[in-house]
Design a protein around this motif. Structure first.
Motif, PDB file in Angstrom:
ATOM      1  N   TYR A  36       0.849  -1.187   0.000  1.00 61.35           N
ATOM      2  CA  TYR A  36       0.000   0.000   0.000  1.00 61.35           C
ATOM      3  C   TYR A  36       0.885   1.237   0.000  1.00 61.35           C
ATOM      4  O   TYR A  36       1.911   1.276   0.687  1.00 61.35           O
ATOM      5  CB  TYR A  36      -0.893   0.031   1.239  1.00 61.35           C
ATOM      6  CG  TYR A  36      -2.002  -0.981   1.186  1.00 61.35           C
ATOM      7  CD1 TYR A  36      -3.286  -0.611   0.818  1.00 61.35           C
ATOM      8  CD2 TYR A  36      -1.757  -2.311   1.497  1.00 61.35           C
ATOM      9  CE1 TYR A  36      -4.311  -1.551   0.769  1.00 61.35           C
ATOM     10  CE2 TYR A  36      -2.772  -3.254   1.451  1.00 61.35           C
ATOM     11  CZ  TYR A  36      -4.042  -2.861   1.084  1.00 61.35           C
ATOM     12  OH  TYR A  36      -5.051  -3.787   1.027  1.00 61.35           O
ATOM     13  N   LEU A  37       0.465   2.228  -0.753  1.00 66.52           N
ATOM     14  CA  LEU A  37       1.147   3.509  -0.801  1.00 66.52           C
ATOM     15  C   LEU A  37       0.344   4.524  -0.003  1.00 66.52           C
ATOM     16  O   LEU A  37      -0.870   4.647  -0.197  1.00 66.52           O
ATOM     17  CB  LEU A  37       1.262   3.994  -2.245  1.00 66.52           C
ATOM     18  CG  LEU A  37       1.779   5.416  -2.454  1.00 66.52           C
ATOM     19  CD1 LEU A  37       3.263   5.491  -2.114  1.00 66.52           C
ATOM     20  CD2 LEU A  37       1.525   5.867  -3.876  1.00 66.52           C
ATOM     21  N   MET A  38       0.995   5.227   0.911  1.00 64.19           N
ATOM     22  CA  MET A  38       0.385   6.360   1.606  1.00 64.19           C
ATOM     23  C   MET A  38       1.015   7.599   0.989  1.00 64.19           C
ATOM     24  O   MET A  38       2.235   7.762   1.004  1.00 64.19           O
ATOM     25  CB  MET A  38       0.670   6.293   3.106  1.00 64.19           C
ATOM     26  CG  MET A  38       0.053   5.088   3.778  1.00 64.19           C
ATOM     27  SD  MET A  38       0.352   5.024   5.565  1.00 64.19           S
ATOM     28  CE  MET A  38       2.100   4.611   5.610  1.00 64.19           C
ATOM     29  N   LEU A  39       0.182   8.444   0.413  1.00 62.26           N
ATOM     30  CA  LEU A  39       0.673   9.602  -0.319  1.00 62.26           C
ATOM     31  C   LEU A  39      -0.004  10.860   0.191  1.00 62.26           C
ATOM     32  O   LEU A  39      -1.222  10.880   0.383  1.00 62.26           O
ATOM     33  CB  LEU A  39       0.393   9.436  -1.813  1.00 62.26           C
ATOM     34  CG  LEU A  39       0.816  10.572  -2.727  1.00 62.26           C
ATOM     35  CD1 LEU A  39       2.333  10.726  -2.740  1.00 62.26           C
ATOM     36  CD2 LEU A  39       0.302  10.324  -4.133  1.00 62.26           C
ATOM     37  N   VAL A  66       3.808   0.391   2.742  1.00 61.04           N
ATOM     38  CA  VAL A  66       3.683  -0.649   3.763  1.00 61.04           C
ATOM     39  C   VAL A  66       3.166  -1.927   3.112  1.00 61.04           C
ATOM     40  O   VAL A  66       2.460  -1.880   2.114  1.00 61.04           O
ATOM     41  CB  VAL A  66       2.760  -0.210   4.922  1.00 61.04           C
ATOM     42  CG1 VAL A  66       3.395   0.929   5.709  1.00 61.04           C
ATOM     43  CG2 VAL A  66       1.386   0.212   4.424  1.00 61.04           C
ATOM     44  N   LYS A  67       3.519  -3.063   3.678  1.00 58.40           N
ATOM     45  CA  LYS A  67       3.184  -4.350   3.074  1.00 58.40           C
ATOM     46  C   LYS A  67       1.772  -4.826   3.382  1.00 58.40           C
ATOM     47  O   LYS A  67       1.243  -5.670   2.673  1.00 58.40           O
ATOM     48  CB  LYS A  67       4.199  -5.411   3.505  1.00 58.40           C
ATOM     49  CG  LYS A  67       5.588  -5.140   2.957  1.00 58.40           C
ATOM     50  CD  LYS A  67       6.573  -6.206   3.382  1.00 58.40           C
ATOM     51  CE  LYS A  67       7.960  -5.910   2.857  1.00 58.40           C
ATOM     52  NZ  LYS A  67       8.919  -6.929   3.236  1.00 58.40           N
ATOM     53  N   THR A  68       1.177  -4.319   4.444  1.00 64.01           N
ATOM     54  CA  THR A  68      -0.198  -4.698   4.783  1.00 64.01           C
ATOM     55  C   THR A  68      -1.052  -3.440   4.824  1.00 64.01           C
ATOM     56  O   THR A  68      -0.539  -2.320   4.957  1.00 64.01           O
ATOM     57  CB  THR A  68      -0.254  -5.403   6.149  1.00 64.01           C
ATOM     58  OG1 THR A  68       0.265  -4.523   7.151  1.00 64.01           O
ATOM     59  CG2 THR A  68       0.541  -6.699   6.141  1.00 64.01           C
ATOM     60  N   GLU A  69      -2.358  -3.626   4.723  1.00 68.20           N
ATOM     61  CA  GLU A  69      -3.249  -2.469   4.729  1.00 68.20           C
ATOM     62  C   GLU A  69      -3.039  -1.674   6.015  1.00 68.20           C
ATOM     63  O   GLU A  69      -3.147  -2.216   7.113  1.00 68.20           O
ATOM     64  CB  GLU A  69      -4.701  -2.908   4.616  1.00 68.20           C
ATOM     65  CG  GLU A  69      -5.655  -1.751   4.484  1.00 68.20           C
ATOM     66  CD  GLU A  69      -7.070  -2.179   4.165  1.00 68.20           C
ATOM     67  OE1 GLU A  69      -7.874  -1.294   3.836  1.00 68.20           O
ATOM     68  OE2 GLU A  69      -7.381  -3.384   4.247  1.00 68.20           O
ATOM     69  N   PRO A  70      -2.712  -0.388   5.885  1.00 64.85           N
ATOM     70  CA  PRO A  70      -2.413   0.395   7.085  1.00 64.85           C
ATOM     71  C   PRO A  70      -3.654   0.672   7.919  1.00 64.85           C
ATOM     72  O   PRO A  70      -4.728   0.919   7.391  1.00 64.85           O
ATOM     73  CB  PRO A  70      -1.819   1.693   6.528  1.00 64.85           C
ATOM     74  CG  PRO A  70      -2.336   1.791   5.142  1.00 64.85           C
ATOM     75  CD  PRO A  70      -2.542   0.386   4.665  1.00 64.85           C
ATOM     76  N   THR A  71      -3.477   0.606   9.232  1.00 66.05           N
ATOM     77  CA  THR A  71      -4.563   0.945  10.141  1.00 66.05           C
ATOM     78  C   THR A  71      -4.663   2.469  10.214  1.00 66.05           C
ATOM     79  O   THR A  71      -3.767   3.195   9.762  1.00 66.05           O
ATOM     80  CB  THR A  71      -4.282   0.396  11.549  1.00 66.05           C
ATOM     81  OG1 THR A  71      -3.096   1.055  12.050  1.00 66.05           O
ATOM     82  CG2 THR A  71      -4.077  -1.111  11.538  1.00 66.05           C
ATOM     83  N   SER A  72      -5.728   2.951  10.832  1.00 67.32           N
ATOM     84  CA  SER A  72      -5.873   4.396  11.032  1.00 67.32           C
ATOM     85  C   SER A  72      -4.694   4.949  11.820  1.00 67.32           C
ATOM     86  O   SER A  72      -4.181   6.024  11.518  1.00 67.32           O
ATOM     87  CB  SER A  72      -7.172   4.702  11.784  1.00 67.32           C
ATOM     88  OG  SER A  72      -8.270   4.271  11.032  1.00 67.32           O
ATOM     89  N   GLU A  73      -4.243   4.191  12.826  1.00 64.49           N
ATOM     90  CA  GLU A  73      -3.115   4.629  13.636  1.00 64.49           C
ATOM     91  C   GLU A  73      -1.839   4.727  12.801  1.00 64.49           C
ATOM     92  O   GLU A  73      -1.054   5.654  12.961  1.00 64.49           O
ATOM     93  CB  GLU A  73      -2.889   3.676  14.821  1.00 64.49           C
ATOM     94  CG  GLU A  73      -3.973   3.723  15.869  1.00 64.49           C
ATOM     95  CD  GLU A  73      -5.207   2.889  15.494  1.00 64.49           C
ATOM     96  OE1 GLU A  73      -5.144   2.078  14.526  1.00 64.49           O
ATOM     97  OE2 GLU A  73      -6.227   3.069  16.148  1.00 64.49           O
ATOM     98  N   THR A  74      -1.643   3.780  11.891  1.00 65.07           N
ATOM     99  CA  THR A  74      -0.472   3.803  11.026  1.00 65.07           C
ATOM    100  C   THR A  74      -0.487   5.052  10.148  1.00 65.07           C
ATOM    101  O   THR A  74       0.532   5.729   9.990  1.00 65.07           O
ATOM    102  CB  THR A  74      -0.416   2.538  10.141  1.00 65.07           C
ATOM    103  OG1 THR A  74      -0.347   1.389  10.977  1.00 65.07           O
ATOM    104  CG2 THR A  74       0.791   2.564   9.213  1.00 65.07           C
ATOM    105  N   VAL A  75      -1.647   5.372   9.589  1.00 61.99           N
ATOM    106  CA  VAL A  75      -1.769   6.557   8.735  1.00 61.99           C
ATOM    107  C   VAL A  75      -1.511   7.823   9.561  1.00 61.99           C
ATOM    108  O   VAL A  75      -0.807   8.732   9.120  1.00 61.99           O
ATOM    109  CB  VAL A  75      -3.138   6.611   8.032  1.00 61.99           C
ATOM    110  CG1 VAL A  75      -3.313   7.921   7.267  1.00 61.99           C
ATOM    111  CG2 VAL A  75      -3.312   5.427   7.097  1.00 61.99           C
ATOM    112  N   LEU A  76      -2.052   7.879  10.777  1.00 60.24           N
ATOM    113  CA  LEU A  76      -1.828   9.047  11.628  1.00 60.24           C
ATOM    114  C   LEU A  76      -0.357   9.210  11.995  1.00 60.24           C
ATOM    115  O   LEU A  76       0.180  10.323  11.979  1.00 60.24           O
ATOM    116  CB  LEU A  76      -2.686   8.973  12.881  1.00 60.24           C
ATOM    117  CG  LEU A  76      -4.182   9.168  12.649  1.00 60.24           C
ATOM    118  CD1 LEU A  76      -4.951   8.965  13.951  1.00 60.24           C
ATOM    119  CD2 LEU A  76      -4.473  10.529  12.061  1.00 60.24           C
TER     120      LEU A  76
END
Length: 128
Positions: A36-39, A66-76
């Motif tokens: 997954y890409l967080m942009l 990240v290799k797994t779907e990021p949680t809300s906490e990961t995105v924050l």
């Protein structure tokens, strides 16, 4: 987390996207996974923003992929790291370290919801 970023000047607006890539990488168990890409896009100047990779999950370890779907906490945690340790990804300044900055607002895009309602404008008002 709030105390860490409150002293950073607030300017502009950001869009945050989390998108499953059409590529495969080796997962932690060696099996292929789609990361997954967080942009983050700065609306005012069109900068694509990422962060310096941290050393722990709380510090956005691995940067914006990240290799797994990021949680809300990961995105924050990723957004906090972009605010405190930003790097520009596009243009001739790609990879350049930027001064810490935080946006006045952040808009989030959910590509799953967007894909479900592609070309069906009547559904958008209730879902977004």
């Amino acid at each position: 987390m709030v105390k860490d970023i409150m002293g950073i000047p607030a300017k502009g607006a950001w869009h945050c996207y989390v998108h499953k890539l059409r590529a495969w990488v080796a997962g932690d168990d060696g099996l292929p996974v789609r990361p997954y890409l967080m942009l983050v896009v700065s609306v005012e100047d069109g900068k694509f923003l990422a962060c310096e990779a941290g050393n722990t999950p709380d510090e956005a370890m691995g940067g914006n992929v990240v290799k797994t779907e990021p949680t809300s906490e990961t995105v924050l945690h990723f957004l906090k790291r972009v605010m405190t340790h930003p790097r520009q990804m596009n243009s001739s300044a790609a990879g350049q370290k930027l001064a810490p900055i935080r946006p006045k607002s952040i808009n989030f895009a959910d590509t799953r919801t967007a894909t479900l309602h592609l070309r069906d404008k009547e559904k958008w008002a209730n879902e977004t």
